[in-house]
Scaffold this motif. Structure first.
Motif, mmCIF file in Angstrom:
data_model
loop_
_atom_site.group_PDB
_atom_site.id
_atom_site.type_symbol
_atom_site.label_atom_id
_atom_site.label_comp_id
_atom_site.label_asym_id
_atom_site.label_seq_id
_atom_site.Cartn_x
_atom_site.Cartn_y
_atom_site.Cartn_z
ATOM 1 N N HIS A 102 0.812 -1.207 0.000
ATOM 2 C CA HIS A 102 0.000 0.000 0.000
ATOM 3 C C HIS A 102 0.857 1.273 0.000
ATOM 4 N N LEU A 103 1.986 1.255 0.698
ATOM 5 C CA LEU A 103 2.893 2.399 0.631
ATOM 6 C C LEU A 103 3.396 2.609 -0.794
ATOM 7 N N SER A 104 3.732 1.526 -1.461
ATOM 8 C CA SER A 104 4.222 1.622 -2.841
ATOM 9 C C SER A 104 3.160 2.211 -3.762
ATOM 10 N N ALA A 105 1.928 1.767 -3.602
ATOM 11 C CA ALA A 105 0.835 2.278 -4.441
ATOM 12 C C ALA A 105 0.613 3.774 -4.192
ATOM 13 N N LEU A 106 0.647 4.181 -2.920
ATOM 14 C CA LEU A 106 0.454 5.596 -2.597
ATOM 15 C C LEU A 106 1.641 6.440 -3.052
ATOM 16 N N GLU A 107 2.835 5.862 -3.003
ATOM 17 C CA GLU A 107 4.012 6.568 -3.502
ATOM 18 C C GLU A 107 3.913 6.734 -5.015
ATOM 19 N N GLU A 108 3.518 5.691 -5.700
ATOM 20 C CA GLU A 108 3.386 5.739 -7.160
ATOM 21 C C GLU A 108 2.354 6.790 -7.585
ATOM 22 N N ALA A 109 1.302 6.942 -6.791
ATOM 23 C CA ALA A 109 0.262 7.928 -7.083
ATOM 24 C C ALA A 109 0.690 9.347 -6.701
ATOM 25 N N GLY A 110 1.828 9.475 -6.005
ATOM 26 C CA GLY A 110 2.351 10.779 -5.641
ATOM 27 C C GLY A 110 1.850 11.321 -4.316
ATOM 28 N N TYR A 111 1.180 10.487 -3.511
ATOM 29 C CA TYR A 111 0.631 10.932 -2.235
ATOM 30 C C TYR A 111 1.602 10.770 -1.069
ATOM 31 N N VAL A 112 2.558 9.872 -1.205
ATOM 32 C CA VAL A 112 3.485 9.544 -0.114
ATOM 33 C C VAL A 112 4.909 9.597 -0.639
ATOM 34 N N GLN A 113 5.817 10.063 0.199
ATOM 35 C CA GLN A 113 7.241 10.038 -0.116
ATOM 36 C C GLN A 113 7.909 9.019 0.802
ATOM 37 N N ILE A 114 8.750 8.177 0.224
ATOM 38 C CA ILE A 114 9.459 7.139 0.965
ATOM 39 C C ILE A 114 10.931 7.522 1.038
ATOM 40 N N ARG A 115 11.493 7.360 2.225
ATOM 41 C CA ARG A 115 12.925 7.606 2.428
ATOM 42 C C ARG A 115 13.521 6.356 3.051
#
Length: 99
Positions: free
Chosen positions: A50-63
């Motif tokens: 789910h983090l990956s999907a939200l990151e791909e959609a531009g809603y979440v940044q992963i560090r």
């Protein structure tokens, strides 16, 4: 005629895990993977997906980084994610009559 608030709901947040994840992240600057996993009561694989999907959609940044020699992952809402989630929550409030 004004469009019904349900038309402003964001389909990317219709999944309960994603909705919970966005809610958890909107109240903090940044959260580590383990804290999110524990707070939401989900497995590593579910959170990762789910983090990956939200990151791909531009809603979440992963560090990604390290604490000592141990790899760590942190997540935070992007500015677009904050706006999109606020709009989604506002539509939910209008639908439910909560102010």
């Amino acid at each position: 005629m004004t469009a019904h608030a349900r038309q402003r709901l964001n389909d990317d947040f219709s999944n309960p895990v994603r909705l919970s994840l966005m809610g958890a992240l909107q109240s903090v600057e940044e959260a580590d993977f383990k804290s999110l996993k524990d707070a939401l009561g989900i497995s590593d694989s579910v959170l990762s997906r789910h983090l990956s999907a939200l990151e791909e959609a531009g809603y979440v940044q992963i560090r990604k980084g390290y604490v000592g020699k141990r790899p760590r992952t942190w997540a935070k809402l992007s500015s677009g994610g904050k706006t999109a989630f606020a709009e989604h929550v506002q539509a939910l409030k209008e639908i439910t009559g909560i102010s």
